[in-house]
Motif scaffolding. Structure first.
Motif, PDB file in Angstrom:
ATOM      1  N   LEU A 198      -6.504  -1.334  -1.468  1.00 21.88           N
ATOM      2  CA  LEU A 198      -5.994  -2.321  -0.514  1.00 21.88           C
ATOM      3  C   LEU A 198      -6.909  -3.554  -0.469  1.00 21.88           C
ATOM      4  O   LEU A 198      -6.440  -4.690  -0.411  1.00 21.88           O
ATOM      5  N   VAL A 199      -8.217  -3.318  -0.506  1.00 24.56           N
ATOM      6  CA  VAL A 199      -9.166  -4.437  -0.508  1.00 24.56           C
ATOM      7  C   VAL A 199      -8.977  -5.277  -1.777  1.00 24.56           C
ATOM      8  O   VAL A 199      -8.933  -6.513  -1.722  1.00 24.56           O
ATOM      9  N   ARG A 200      -8.818  -4.610  -2.911  1.00 24.57           N
ATOM     10  CA  ARG A 200      -8.585  -5.339  -4.175  1.00 24.57           C
ATOM     11  C   ARG A 200      -7.297  -6.140  -4.114  1.00 24.57           C
ATOM     12  O   ARG A 200      -7.254  -7.294  -4.528  1.00 24.57           O
ATOM     13  N   LEU A 201      -6.261  -5.532  -3.552  1.00 24.99           N
ATOM     14  CA  LEU A 201      -4.978  -6.220  -3.414  1.00 24.99           C
ATOM     15  C   LEU A 201      -5.143  -7.463  -2.545  1.00 24.99           C
ATOM     16  O   LEU A 201      -4.622  -8.530  -2.856  1.00 24.99           O
ATOM     17  N   TYR A 202      -5.897  -7.317  -1.444  1.00 26.30           N
ATOM     18  CA  TYR A 202      -6.105  -8.449  -0.543  1.00 26.30           C
ATOM     19  C   TYR A 202      -6.653  -9.660  -1.296  1.00 26.30           C
ATOM     20  O   TYR A 202      -6.149 -10.766  -1.187  1.00 26.30           O
TER      21      TYR A 202
ATOM     22  N   ALA B 223       0.841  -1.201   0.000  1.00 26.46           N
ATOM     23  CA  ALA B 223       0.000   0.000   0.000  1.00 26.46           C
ATOM     24  C   ALA B 223       0.873   1.247   0.000  1.00 26.46           C
ATOM     25  O   ALA B 223       0.597   2.216  -0.714  1.00 26.46           O
ATOM     26  N   GLU B 224       1.955   1.193   0.815  1.00 28.01           N
ATOM     27  CA  GLU B 224       2.847   2.350   0.870  1.00 28.01           C
ATOM     28  C   GLU B 224       3.608   2.525  -0.438  1.00 28.01           C
ATOM     29  O   GLU B 224       3.697   3.627  -0.980  1.00 28.01           O
ATOM     30  N   ALA B 225       4.122   1.414  -0.979  1.00 25.11           N
ATOM     31  CA  ALA B 225       4.928   1.478  -2.207  1.00 25.11           C
ATOM     32  C   ALA B 225       4.103   1.967  -3.400  1.00 25.11           C
ATOM     33  O   ALA B 225       4.600   2.671  -4.274  1.00 25.11           O
TER      34      ALA B 225
ATOM     35  N   ALA C  30     -14.854 -13.404  -4.662  1.00 25.73           N
ATOM     36  CA  ALA C  30     -14.088 -12.236  -4.210  1.00 25.73           C
ATOM     37  C   ALA C  30     -14.779 -10.955  -4.678  1.00 25.73           C
ATOM     38  O   ALA C  30     -14.872  -9.976  -3.932  1.00 25.73           O
ATOM     39  N   GLU C  31     -15.287 -10.987  -5.908  1.00 27.58           N
ATOM     40  CA  GLU C  31     -15.997  -9.828  -6.464  1.00 27.58           C
ATOM     41  C   GLU C  31     -17.222  -9.495  -5.601  1.00 27.58           C
ATOM     42  O   GLU C  31     -17.490  -8.333  -5.290  1.00 27.58           O
TER      43      GLU C  31
END
Ligand SMILES: [Zn+2]
Length: 349
Positions: A78-82, A68-70, A94-95
């Motif tokens: 962040l939720v999508r990344l998770y 998230a920081e990078a 997931a969708e």
């Protein structure tokens, strides 16, 4: 920093003794247990999330924060990344989870209206101190913080708390987040006057212990708000979307879901109306009220034709007082308000 930690007051989740804080960890002089603070979140768990070890939970949380920081990700990113790093959950599920996550603040507002309508509070000042058990990504916390001064969120999933923290930080909201098990909560008794646990009861290891902890934490006029699916609901089992699971004996449920859909059915104990009533009475919540929620429009969008038909039947029944009682048996889910009423219990002493 001290000002932030004044509420809530923590105690040892196991022996309930008071704790010492070193800045890096809490320690209990009475039972000699230690509880670390990781990434700014105190971890009072007495056992890990059923789905993931302590180490992997921390690892995933650290990975999320670093990414998230990078990449300068916001809460939604962040939720999508998770979900993109959680391949065991298929993309369509997931969708669905993501859509639900982004709609949680609005749903929280709805739930608070329902709770306040049935809170039996004599004054109109609302609640003073609110705890959410199983706060996940913190949608309800945002809704609650808009109305109430003291709001705290706990979850057994450390990685979710990191995501919730992002949501709260973006909105500049000061809501303490704590990693803990619902069955062993690290707060002093009578700390809260509202506890909310949405779709948590069916996931915990020990339902009786969770409800006892809620009762311990509520003040004399406190209210516990639970939502949970109905074992005998006529709609498909919501976690796996398989019809008829609840009608089988418990030991067959896993094999049946595996056979129909090829996925596991673990760490779940969905209760019927009779099982819930028995459990509540057993843990001294003598006074409770079960409501039948209208189905949120958001969740109706992705249903099949058969499911839509069942929803239509449910809505028709819900409005007909004569057959309303049928819903205790076959409605899709329960909203339950449990009143602590502690002054009545201690009346004789
Ligand atoms: Zn202790």
């Amino acid at each position: 920093m001290l000002g932030v930690s004044q509420f809530p007051v923590f105690c040892c989740p196991q022996c309930k003794g008071s704790l010492n804080f070193t800045g890096e960890e809490y320690s209990c002089p009475r039972c000699d247990r230690k509880y670390p603070v990781v990434l700014g979140i105190p971890d009072f768990r007495v056992f890990p999330d059923s789905y993931i070890s302590y180490e992997d939970d921390y690892k995933k949380a650290r990975f999320l924060i670093e990414k998230a920081e990078a990449n300068n990700l916001d809460f939604k990113g962040l939720v999508r990344l998770y979900w993109s790093i959680t391949p065991e959950v298929p993309e369509d599920r997931a969708e669905r989870f993501m859509k639900r996550t982004f709609a949680l603040v609005a749903k929280g507002v709805e739930n608070l209206k329902e709770i306040e309508a049935h809170s039996r509070k004599k004054d109109q000042t609302g609640f003073n101190a609110v705890l959410e058990i199983g706060c996940g990504t913190g949608g309800f916390l945002v809704a609650a913080k808009a109305q109430f001064k003291q709001v705290v969120g706990i979850d057994i999933a450390f990685r979710w708390l990191v995501i919730a923290k992002k949501r709260l930080d973006e909105l500049n909201l000061n809501v303490p987040l704590v990693c803990a098990c619902a069955e062993a909560l690290p707060f002093e008794e009578e700390t809260f006057d509202l506890i909310v646990a949405e779709n948590v009861l069916e996931h915990v290891r020990d339902q009786e212990d969770m409800l006892k902890e809620c009762r311990r934490l509520l003040d004399s006029n406190g209210v516990l708000f639970l939502t949970t699916p109905n074992r005998f609901g006529l709609t498909p089992e919501p976690h796996v979307r398989v019809w008829g699971v609840g009608f089988l004996p418990r030991k067959w449920m896993g094999r049946y879901v595996k056979l129909i859909k090829g996925i596991p059915y673990r760490h779940l104990r969905v209760l019927s109306f009779f099982e819930i009533s028995k459990l509540l009475k057993h843990v001294s919540f003598q006074d409770y009220r079960i409501l039948f929620p209208s189905l949120p429009q958001q969740e109706l969008k992705n249903l099949s034709a058969l499911e839509n038909f069942q929803v239509a039947i449910y809505e028709a029944l819900r409005k007909t007082s004569f057959i309303r009682s049928c819903l205790y048996i076959i409605g899709p889910s329960f909203h339950i308000l449990c009143y602590a009423n502690k002054h009545r219990d201690s009346g004789e002493s």
